[in-house]
Design an enzyme around this catalytic site. Structure first.
Site, PDB file in Angstrom:
ATOM      1  N   LYS A 224      -1.308   6.411  18.528  1.00 42.76           N
ATOM      2  CA  LYS A 224      -0.996   5.000  18.246  1.00 42.76           C
ATOM      3  C   LYS A 224      -2.255   4.268  17.797  1.00 42.76           C
ATOM      4  O   LYS A 224      -3.202   4.120  18.564  1.00 42.76           O
ATOM      5  CB  LYS A 224      -0.434   4.298  19.476  1.00 42.76           C
ATOM      6  CG  LYS A 224       0.127   2.916  19.077  1.00 42.76           C
ATOM      7  CD  LYS A 224       0.262   1.956  20.221  1.00 42.76           C
ATOM      8  CE  LYS A 224      -0.962   1.133  20.490  1.00 42.76           C
ATOM      9  NZ  LYS A 224      -1.342   0.189  19.438  1.00 42.76           N
TER      10      LYS A 224
ATOM     11  N   GLU B 101     -12.830   6.051  26.640  1.00 39.53           N
ATOM     12  CA  GLU B 101     -14.061   5.621  25.971  1.00 39.53           C
ATOM     13  C   GLU B 101     -13.963   4.110  25.878  1.00 39.53           C
ATOM     14  O   GLU B 101     -13.167   3.597  25.101  1.00 39.53           O
ATOM     15  CB  GLU B 101     -14.149   6.307  24.601  1.00 39.53           C
ATOM     16  CG  GLU B 101     -15.552   6.351  24.060  1.00 39.53           C
ATOM     17  CD  GLU B 101     -15.839   5.164  23.187  1.00 39.53           C
ATOM     18  OE1 GLU B 101     -16.312   4.137  23.736  1.00 39.53           O
ATOM     19  OE2 GLU B 101     -15.610   5.257  21.985  1.00 39.53           O
TER      20      GLU B 101
ATOM     21  N   CYS C 124     -18.455  -0.252  19.955  1.00 40.55           N
ATOM     22  CA  CYS C 124     -18.517  -0.141  21.422  1.00 40.55           C
ATOM     23  C   CYS C 124     -19.945   0.126  21.890  1.00 40.55           C
ATOM     24  O   CYS C 124     -20.349  -0.332  22.944  1.00 40.55           O
ATOM     25  CB  CYS C 124     -17.571   0.945  21.908  1.00 40.55           C
ATOM     26  SG  CYS C 124     -17.745   2.491  21.032  1.00 40.55           S
TER      27      CYS C 124
ATOM     28  N   GLU D  44     -19.395  -7.770  27.183  1.00 41.73           N
ATOM     29  CA  GLU D  44     -19.317  -7.353  25.787  1.00 41.73           C
ATOM     30  C   GLU D  44     -18.811  -8.521  24.943  1.00 41.73           C
ATOM     31  O   GLU D  44     -17.803  -9.139  25.280  1.00 41.73           O
ATOM     32  CB  GLU D  44     -18.315  -6.187  25.733  1.00 41.73           C
ATOM     33  CG  GLU D  44     -18.392  -5.360  24.499  1.00 41.73           C
ATOM     34  CD  GLU D  44     -17.442  -4.164  24.551  1.00 41.73           C
ATOM     35  OE1 GLU D  44     -16.380  -4.273  25.175  1.00 41.73           O
ATOM     36  OE2 GLU D  44     -17.772  -3.134  23.955  1.00 41.73           O
TER      37      GLU D  44
END
Ligand code: NDP
Length: 793
Positions: free
Chosen positions: A192, A266, A300, A397
């Site tokens: 997906k 991850e 990331c 983040e």
């Protein structure tokens, strides 16, 4: 503009990439993306669609099928049907398909690149020169592993149907990272993509059809988080591979707890970019551009926390701001731009909110003076200085083109600030002194450390996090273990090898001789339990023979503290650890009669069987000692002038709850590989062998094992398991026990993202060399850090 003017201003002219082929492709698909299930294009069962737009100009690209659980179910059925055949055609046949995919991606590389940039907003230069070549490289590399699977992984088998959920920042690259190893190892896939970026996944599915990949091997489900959730929850999926936010990763960890699904996550990062005073500052500035302004900072592992040595902070800040002003932000199709559009208005809003918060918390804002296009989701390159290490923008983040800067004085302080994060995905270290850089790199808790370079990726080197950046690796040989398992492990039973579950001890009278008072073993000392309670121990015949401390939460906390103080063990040489393990083996051997007697007393085994168990335990200790200095790292060879050192590092503080049925042998089989690899252990013995565990202190005390490396807490296993799973300072958890206990361990470990290994209520045969020792235990005891070192003058 005249030639003279061009020479005077040295301005770039416009150099737009053509979108004709992409528009034609979109028109052929009638601007509609559908699922690809069992080799067929299909609308959603709900017939619902949502819109996908180009974030650089907000023009509609396509209507996208909104996947539901019914679509997922259909895809899983197709993948299940296809899997056995896909596995049985063998590595060479699969290699040919992966090779064909790689070739086909290369043949259509420009179409892929343009579509990717139109869909995501990233500069065409990046998708053309970085994303798509790396995608092809992943398929070539893994075609090789498919070819080698039988010879390199004897005794392993694929997992089955794999569900893969990916984000929008590197849409096709994330697909390649996940699909290539899964298919190579004989699994079938449901993928997906993120709702913002489905285009290149659709083109990839088209290519699967073009190369006649067998139906059902690759299935594409489009949609949003609901479709992702349906994949996560589907009972017939054997593994979930996820890349995305830590919050969703945590939800997935909880949703899959106890299901037996293998999981790799991850997740986010807040990676440190550490600059020492002797670094080449001009290179550093170019490195920073790659670290934080590549892909608009939506990476990331973006080097989003700049740590500058105090002596060069002012000079470096001036260089960064000057260079920042020269960056060009614009339409993703312009070849001369440095930064494109942020993926969506919602992401742009998040970035603005975070920057405002940073300023509110006291940071100084520096923003590029570049001109932003009037329409679309654009944000200028941004630097925040005077940032406190604990402030929100230094800890959370932002996932945008925003660099936060801090200073440090000494290398030790640099390491401390770099590690002051709940994340651990990557770091860069900049210094012309290679000794310093190589000293610092292993001390930073991150899965990838780049020395004098940044954001380097290759199929040959595993990528993945420490701590809350997730677990599991993608790429390299290390990444393949995410998609295979030992066949014996796949066939474990819920019955003990002897065919019966361990017997619960019946309560007996308290008459009889109480031979000694055992204590807890914490920090190398025998200590009384904090709560002052004890539990009775019975021999095999039900006779009360001793009291054992009823360890509690406070004792676990003390044990973790002791384990933290024993970090020197993790840093010690493998040779030293081996010597200590041999010494433990030698001392146990010397006391084998005494231990054998205890085994007879507790288990009812014959003296000969008890002797044999001790002999095997000594043998296992020797095996772990032997492996301590042989289960070492590797050097990967990416196709650049770089060596990548794949270092195996201890997980850290490891909780081990021993199997009830495995006795003393299981205790030795689990603790020894863990400490051989440098972990510090908090061990909860089984009720049956708890007394033996307390006898074992005497052996440890005479074997030069530093205090705190092994801590033993006896007591109520379920209560101790719960406390251990919730403890924030435990990095890994090995659990052998009930299915419910396994679920609890996985569920509660989600908060701090512990690496877990549970048995789901199944039994190992601890007598068997295959099941009781070897590489599986070692692999679970380490994490792989890849340190990238460029070379060449
Ligand atoms: P998410 O984690 O929400 O999304 C990643 C993928 O998971 C998408 O395909 C998403 O679907 C899907 N998903 C969402 N909810 C669920 C669920 N409950 N179960 C299963 N799958 C689900 O990340 P976002 O894209 O929303 O980005 C949010 C933040 O995540 C960013 O600001 C950034 O901080 C971080 N992020 C980190 C990335 C990394 O590489 N580590 C990559 C991307 C984002 P869909 O998006 O289609 O709804």
């Amino acid at each position: 503009m005249s030639i003279k003017e061009i020479f005077t201003t040295m301005e770039y002219g416009s150099a737009p990439e053509s979108t004709v082929a992409s528009q034609q492709w979109l028109a052929q698909r009638q601007h509609t993306f559908e699922h690809y299930i069992d080799g067929q294009w299909q609308p959603s069962e709900s017939k619902q669609y949502f819109e996908s737009k180009n974030p650089a100009n907000m023009q509609l690209l396509a209507k996208v099928a909104d996947g539901s659980s019914a679509d997922v179910d259909q895809a899983v059925k197709a993948a299940n049907k296809a899997q056995k055949q896909w596995q049985s055609i063998g590595g060479h046949e699969r290699a040919k398909y992966l090779y064909a995919l790689a070739r086909q991606i290369q043949k259509h590389s420009r179409l892929f690149s343009v579509l990717e940039s139109l869909d995501n907003g990233k500069p065409i230069r990046e998708s053309r020169d970085i994303d798509i070549p790396l995608v092809a490289r992943h398929f070539y590399y893994h075609a090789g592993w498919a070819q080698l699977m039988d010879s390199e992984f004897p005794g392993f088998q694929p997992l089955g149907v794999v569900g893969q959920i990916i984000p929008w920042n590197f849409p096709l690259l994330m697909l390649a990272w996940k699909v290539a190893p899964a298919l190579a190892m004989g699994n079938t896939v449901i993928l997906k993509p993120a709702e913002f970026t489905s285009a290149t996944a659709v083109l990839f599915a088209q290519i699967c059809a073009e190369i006649d990949l067998p139906k059902g091997v690759f299935n594409l489900i489009l949609g949003d988080g609901k479709a992702g959730q349906a994949i996560v929850e589907h009972a017939d999926i054997a593994k979930i591979a996820f890349t995305g936010s830590t919050d969703v990763g945590r939800l997935i960890r909880k949703a899959t707890a106890g299901s037996g699904k293998k999981l790799s996550l991850e997740l986010g990062g807040k990676s440190a970019f550490v600059v020492f005073e002797d670094a080449d500052l001009d290179s550093v500035v170019e490195g920073i551009i790659d670290a934080i302004w590549f892909n608009q900072g939506q990476v990331c592992c973006a080097g989003s926390r700049l740590l500058m040595q105090e002596s060069i902070a002012e000079k470096l800040t001036a260089k960064i701001t000057a260079r920042m002003n020269k960056l060009v932000v614009g339409d993703s199709m312009e070849k001369g731009i440095d930064m494109g559009a942020v993926v969506d208005q919602s992401q742009l809003d998040t970035i603005k909110r975070m920057v405002a918060l940073g300023v509110e918390e006291g940071a100084t804002l520096h923003q590029s003076t570049c001109i932003l296009p009037a329409d679309g989701c654009f944000y200028p390159p941004t630097l925040l200085t005077n940032v406190e290490p604990a402030s929100t923008v230094a800890q959370q983040e932002i996932f945008g083109p925003v660099l936060v800067a801090m200073t440090f004085r000494t290398p030790a302080e640099a390491v401390e600030v770099a590690n002051n994060s709940r994340y651990g995905l990557a770091a860069s270290v900049w210094s012309e002194n290679i000794n310093l850089a190589l000293d610092v790199a292993p001390k930073i808790k991150a899965g990838a450390v780049w020395i004098n370079c940044t954001n380097m990726f290759d199929a040959s080197a595993g990528f993945g996090g420490y701590r809350e950046s997730g677990f599991g690796r993608e790429g390299g040989k290390e990444g393949l273990y995410e998609y295979i398992q030992e066949s014996w492990l796949a066939n474990l039973s819920t019955k003990t090898p002897a065919g019966k579950k361990p017997q619960a001890k019946t309560a007996a009278t308290t008459s009889g001789t109480i031979d000694r008072t055992a204590k807890l073993y914490i920090g190398g000392k025998q200590v009384r339990p904090d709560n002052g309670y004890s539990l009775p121990v019975y021999d095999f015949a039900g006779q009360h023979i001793a009291e054992l401390p009823d360890g509690s939460r406070k004792d676990i906390r003390n044990a973790v503290e002791a384990a933290n103080k024993a970090r020197g063990w993790t840093g010690s040489t493998a040779h030293n650890r081996a010597q200590v393990l041999y010494f433990i083996g030698e001392n146990l051997s010397a006391r084998s009669e005494e231990f054998a007697k205890r085994i007879v007393q507790l288990s009812g085994k014959s003296p000969a069987d008890a002797r044999a168990e001790i002999d095997l335990a000594v043998n296992r200790i020797f095996s772990s000692a032997a492996w301590a200095d042989k289960y070492d790292g590797q050097i990967h060879s990416p196709p650049q002038r770089i060596v990548t050192l794949a270092m195996k590092e201890a997980v850290g503080n490891l909780a081990i709850v021993a199997p009830e049925e495995g006795g003393f042998l299981a205790m030795i089989s689990t603790i020894m590989p863990a400490i051989a690899m440098g972990n510090r252990v908090i061990f909860v013995p089984s009720a049956q062998s708890a007394l033996l565990a307390t006898d074992f202190y005497q052996v440890l005390n005479t074997s030069d094992l530093p205090s705190g490396v092994i801590n033993i807490i006896t007591g109520n296993r379920d209560a101790l398991t719960d406390t251990l799973a919730k403890h924030y300072d435990i990095d890994g958890f090995w659990y052998w026990g009930s299915a419910a206990g396994s679920k609890l361990v996985e569920f509660e470990s989600a908060a701090s993202m512990k690496r877990t290994w549970v048995n789901n209520g199944k039994y190992f045969d601890w007598q068997s060399t295959q099941q009781g020792e070897g590489e599986l235990f070692l692999r679970k005891a380490v994490e792989i850090k890849n340190i990238w070192v460029p070379y060449g003058a």
